[in-house]
Structures are given as structure tokens and as C-alpha cells.
Design a protein around this motif. Structure first.
Motif, PDB file in Angstrom:
ATOM      1  N   MET A   1     -43.382  58.039  -6.866  1.00  0.00           N
ATOM      2  CA  MET A   1     -42.555  57.846  -5.665  1.00  0.00           C
ATOM      3  C   MET A   1     -41.539  56.699  -5.853  1.00  0.00           C
ATOM      4  N   GLU A   2     -41.969  55.641  -6.604  1.00  0.00           N
ATOM      5  CA  GLU A   2     -41.047  54.509  -6.819  1.00  0.00           C
ATOM      6  C   GLU A   2     -39.750  54.996  -7.452  1.00  0.00           C
ATOM      7  N   THR A   3     -39.915  55.880  -8.476  1.00  0.00           N
ATOM      8  CA  THR A   3     -38.727  56.289  -9.226  1.00  0.00           C
ATOM      9  C   THR A   3     -37.789  57.127  -8.354  1.00  0.00           C
ATOM     10  N   SER A   4     -38.346  58.030  -7.530  1.00  0.00           N
ATOM     11  CA  SER A   4     -37.434  58.860  -6.722  1.00  0.00           C
ATOM     12  C   SER A   4     -36.716  58.021  -5.672  1.00  0.00           C
ATOM     13  N   VAL A   5     -37.426  57.057  -5.049  1.00  0.00           N
ATOM     14  CA  VAL A   5     -36.768  56.223  -4.041  1.00  0.00           C
ATOM     15  C   VAL A   5     -35.712  55.333  -4.712  1.00  0.00           C
ATOM     16  N   SER A   6     -36.056  54.736  -5.867  1.00  0.00           N
ATOM     17  CA  SER A   6     -35.088  53.868  -6.553  1.00  0.00           C
ATOM     18  C   SER A   6     -33.866  54.660  -7.009  1.00  0.00           C
ATOM     19  N   ASN A   7     -34.077  55.932  -7.358  1.00  0.00           N
ATOM     20  CA  ASN A   7     -32.958  56.752  -7.822  1.00  0.00           C
ATOM     21  C   ASN A   7     -31.862  56.895  -6.773  1.00  0.00           C
ATOM     22  N   VAL A   8     -32.247  56.832  -5.482  1.00  0.00           N
ATOM     23  CA  VAL A   8     -31.237  56.946  -4.421  1.00  0.00           C
ATOM     24  C   VAL A   8     -30.295  55.737  -4.504  1.00  0.00           C
ATOM     25  N   VAL A   9     -30.883  54.530  -4.630  1.00  0.00           N
ATOM     26  CA  VAL A   9     -30.036  53.336  -4.736  1.00  0.00           C
ATOM     27  C   VAL A   9     -29.248  53.363  -6.055  1.00  0.00           C
ATOM     28  N   CYS A  10     -29.873  53.903  -7.119  1.00  0.00           N
ATOM     29  CA  CYS A  10     -29.157  53.987  -8.404  1.00  0.00           C
ATOM     30  C   CYS A  10     -27.904  54.838  -8.268  1.00  0.00           C
ATOM     31  N   SER A  11     -27.973  55.914  -7.474  1.00  0.00           N
ATOM     32  CA  SER A  11     -26.780  56.757  -7.377  1.00  0.00           C
ATOM     33  C   SER A  11     -25.673  56.017  -6.616  1.00  0.00           C
ATOM     34  N   ILE A  12     -26.056  55.093  -5.709  1.00  0.00           N
ATOM     35  CA  ILE A  12     -25.024  54.297  -5.017  1.00  0.00           C
ATOM     36  C   ILE A  12     -24.475  53.231  -5.971  1.00  0.00           C
ATOM     37  N   ASN A  13     -25.389  52.539  -6.645  1.00  0.00           N
ATOM     38  CA  ASN A  13     -24.984  51.438  -7.531  1.00  0.00           C
ATOM     39  C   ASN A  13     -24.214  51.924  -8.755  1.00  0.00           C
ATOM     40  N   PHE A  14     -24.822  52.891  -9.454  1.00  0.00           N
ATOM     41  CA  PHE A  14     -24.317  53.251 -10.793  1.00  0.00           C
ATOM     42  C   PHE A  14     -23.694  54.639 -10.851  1.00  0.00           C
TER      43      PHE A  14
ATOM     44  N   GLU B   1     -38.540  48.432  -0.010  1.00  0.00           N
ATOM     45  CA  GLU B   1     -39.049  48.426   1.378  1.00  0.00           C
ATOM     46  C   GLU B   1     -39.290  49.864   1.849  1.00  0.00           C
ATOM     47  N   THR B   2     -38.361  50.729   1.466  1.00  0.00           N
ATOM     48  CA  THR B   2     -38.474  52.122   1.906  1.00  0.00           C
ATOM     49  C   THR B   2     -39.722  52.746   1.294  1.00  0.00           C
ATOM     50  N   GLU B   3     -39.950  52.413   0.020  1.00  0.00           N
ATOM     51  CA  GLU B   3     -41.087  53.005  -0.680  1.00  0.00           C
ATOM     52  C   GLU B   3     -42.401  52.521  -0.060  1.00  0.00           C
ATOM     53  N   SER B   4     -42.472  51.216   0.296  1.00  0.00           N
ATOM     54  CA  SER B   4     -43.703  50.709   0.937  1.00  0.00           C
ATOM     55  C   SER B   4     -43.932  51.439   2.254  1.00  0.00           C
ATOM     56  N   THR B   5     -42.851  51.645   3.023  1.00  0.00           N
ATOM     57  CA  THR B   5     -43.026  52.321   4.320  1.00  0.00           C
ATOM     58  C   THR B   5     -43.563  53.735   4.109  1.00  0.00           C
TER      59      THR B   5
END
Ligand code: HEM
Length: 322
Positions: free
Chosen positions: A1-14, A134-138
Motif C-alpha cells: 500500500m505504501e508504494t501505491s500511495v507514494s506513487n500518486v505524489v511521485c506522479s505530481i513531483n516527477f 499521512e494518507t497511507e496511515s489513514t
């Protein structure tokens, strides 16, 4: 789950998502989570920074993590510098680099313009990646509450099945037709209190707040937890009850005392993104799987585990395809 949630921010950042088995991406995500854990544990060096000169093993790990983050982010920034085109913003890095160029070309040298540089860009990129945790913890809390309260899970699934037909996944546009699912997520956020005391702030001037005088330079924490369990605002605040966020007409009730993203000028800028992510991940998981406890851990604890945000203690879950 960490990787899929982080991937959303990665698409904004990178401007790109990563394969879940990409070793560089996995290392980055693991580093972020490990950093959050070390940064908030009870080690003396977290409370007395002067001790950083001593060889604390956690510190060695923190410096290694910082190197991983820097190598990754500066590699991305360098790559963008070599491939960016004027007037085209593929992602946040492009937009930021164009702004640095614009301010240089216009010869601006005010404080704000000086803060547009690659070091700030690096920190902005990592802040957003950390905030995404934070999203992943929620979501983890959401899963835990669903296995602890199977009757709520069943009601969410009944609602999802009546609106989202066949093999489809729930869409953001359908949320208006899914009030119980939304209310459940709101109740998860109220109970979980993942950012119980917000982030620290400091008064920039002497301030009078109702009967309280707060001198300049005082550290201030906003106690969101107390708002979320205040018995003058919530009946039976310790009870997990999504219905409190529904009106008599079964519409979502936006209770004014629910403020997991805080309030005011420094409230969470990621609120809309987080709400969208929470809804899409949570509803997709529940549409596709029935979640239960496991025989070896039939009664997982709701005790909070302190990292940068309040996470659930580790628990096991069985996911049966529906
Ligand atoms: C369920 C998910 C999230 C929750 C509950 C949450 C909550 C919060 C809270 C309570 C604050 C502190 C506000 C204050 O100091 O008064 C904050 C700050 C912040 N959040 Fe979030 N957040 C979430 C997700 C995100 C996401 C996905 C992003 C961006 C990708 C984000 C970006 C930020 C940033 C950059 C700040 C610092 C703002 C500042 O200092 O002005 N957050 N968040």
C-alpha cells in the motif's frame, strides 16, 4: 500500500509512476517510512540535539536515508534540467525550475525570489513525499476499523454494490451517491486522529487569544485530538459510529468539529488530494475484497503507534476476493 500511495505524489513531483518492484523506488519509499519512525522515537538525541555529536546508531541510519533521498531527488532534478522545454510543465519540478529561471531573468532578488532555488526544491519534493504517508496511515486505520466492525464493512459494501456495478471500480464522481462510505471515512479520520497535535508553529508576535496571552516566539501546537473527542461536540465520542456523519435524509453531514486537516492559513494544502486518494483506495479495496481478522490475531488492538503520524500498531488482515 505504501508504494501505491507514494506513487500518486511521485506522479505530481516527477511526472511519472514507478513499477512497484523498481528497486530505487522501493528503497526511496522504505527510507521515507523508516525516517518517520526514527524521527519520532524516544531516542535522547531527538530531544537534545546537542547529542548528535555522539555516535548514535539511529543517526548513522538517518544520514544514510538522507543520502538515499538526496541522490534520488537531485538525480530527478538534474534529469529535468536537461530535458525541460520552455512553457511546458510536465510536473512540479518543471514548474519550479521555470519559476527559478523566470525570477533570475527578471533580476528579482527579494526574499521570496532568493528562496526559489534547488535546495528548496529538494525540500519541497521530500515534504510532499513525507506528507503522503499521512494518507497511507489513514487507510491502514480504515482497514483496521473495517475488520473490527464487520457490520460497518458490510454496510459500506452493500452501498458500493448498489452504485458501482459489475467489475467496475468506484470513481470520484460516484462519491455523491455513496454517503455511508464517505461517512465511514470521516469517522475513521475522527477516531484515528493521525495528526493529533498538528505540526508545531511559533507566534511571530505577542498575541491575545480570547483570555490567553501568548508571547512572541512561543511554540504552539493545535490539539486536534481534543476537538475530535470533545463531548460537547460529539455524543459518545469514544464510539465508532459513521451514522453521526449522516443527516436524517441519509446525506453526508459535514460536522464543523471534524478537522483532521487542521484549520487556518497553515492547514494542510494536500486536503483535497488526500480526500480523493482516501475515497478511491478505500472504496476500491472494499469493493473488491471482504476483509477479516486472522485466526492468529482475532482481536487486533486499536492502540496507536507513534511515527510522524499516529499509525495503528501492526496487525494482520485476510482479504477474500468478492
Ligand atoms: C489523510 C491525509 C492527511 C492528513 C490527515 C493531513 C493533515 C495535515 C495536518 C493536520 C497538517 C498541519 C496543519 C497545521 O500545522 O495546522 C498538515 C500539513 C501539511 N500537509 Fe497534510 N495531511 C494529509 C495528507 C497530505 C498530503 C497527501 C499532502 C501532499 C501531498 C499533504 C501536504 C501537507 C503539507 C505540505 C503540510 C505543511 C503545510 C504548512 O506547513 O503550511 N498532506 N497536514
Amino acid at each position: 500500500m505504501e508504494t501505491s500511495v507514494s506513487n500518486v505524489v511521485c506522479s505530481i513531483n516527477f511526472g511519472q509512476r514507478f513499477q512497484y518492484d523498481d528497486p530505487c523506488f522501493r528503497k526511496l519509499v522504505q527510507s521515507i517510512y523508516r525516517f518517520s519512525e526514527i524521527g519520532t522515537n524516544a531516542s535522547a538525541v531527538n530531544y537534545f540535539p546537542i547529542l548528535r555529536r555522539l555516535p548514535f546508531p539511529e543517526l548513522k541510519e538517518v544520514y544514510e536515508i538522507e543520502k538515499t533521498m538526496k541522490d534520488f531527488m537531485y538525480g530527478m532534478i538534474e534529469n529535468h534540467k536537461n530535458t525541460k522545454k520552455p512553457g511546458i510543465n510536465r510536473d512540479l519540478i518543471d514548474g519550479y525550475l521555470h519559476e527559478i529561471d523566470r525570477r533570475k531573468e527578471e533580476g528579482l532578488n527579494d526574499e521570496a525570489s532568493r528562496s526559489f532555488n534547488e535546495v528548496y526544491l529538494y525540500h519541497t519534493l521530500s515534504d510532499l513525499l513525507f506528507a503522503g504517508t499521512e494518507t497511507e496511515s489513514t487507510l491502514r486505520w480504515g482497514i483496521l476499523y473495517m475488520i473490527k466492525f464487520p457490520h460497518v464493512q458490510a454496510k459500506v459494501q452493500e452501498e458500493l454494490d448498489s452504485v458501482v456495478l459489475g467489475d467496475e471500480l468506484p470513481s470520484w464522481r460516484q462519491r455523491n451517491k455513496l454517503p455511508y462510505t464517505e461517512a465511514t471515512l470521516m469517522e475513521v479520520q475522527r477516531m484515528a486522529n493521525i495528526t493529533a497535535i498538528g505540526f508545531p508553529h511559533k507566534t511571530t508576535e505577542d498575541t491575545q487569544l480570547f483570555d490567553y496571552f501568548v508571547p512572541k516566539d512561543t511554540s504552539v501546537f493545535i490539539n486536534l485530538y481534543s476537538v475530535h473527542v470533545d463531548p460537547t461536540q460529539w455524543s459518545n465520542p469514544d464510539e465508532f459510529n459513521p451514522e453521526r456523519f449522516l443527516t436524517e435524509e441519509e446525506k453526508v453531514y459535514n460536522h464543523p468539529a471534524l478537522m483532521p486537516f487542521s484549520a487556518g492559513k497553515r492547514a494542510c494544502p494536500g486536503e483535497n488530494l488526500a480526500k480523493m486518494q482516501l475515497f478511491l483506495f478505500f472504496s476500491a479495496i472494499l469493493k473488491k475484497f471482504r476483509l477479516t481478522t486472522t485466526p492468529s490475531n482475532p482481536n487486533p488492538s486499536l492502540e496507536k503507534h507513534y511515527a510522524i503520524s499516529l499509525c495503528p500498531s501492526p496487525f494482520e488482515v485476510c482479504a477474500y476476493p468478492r
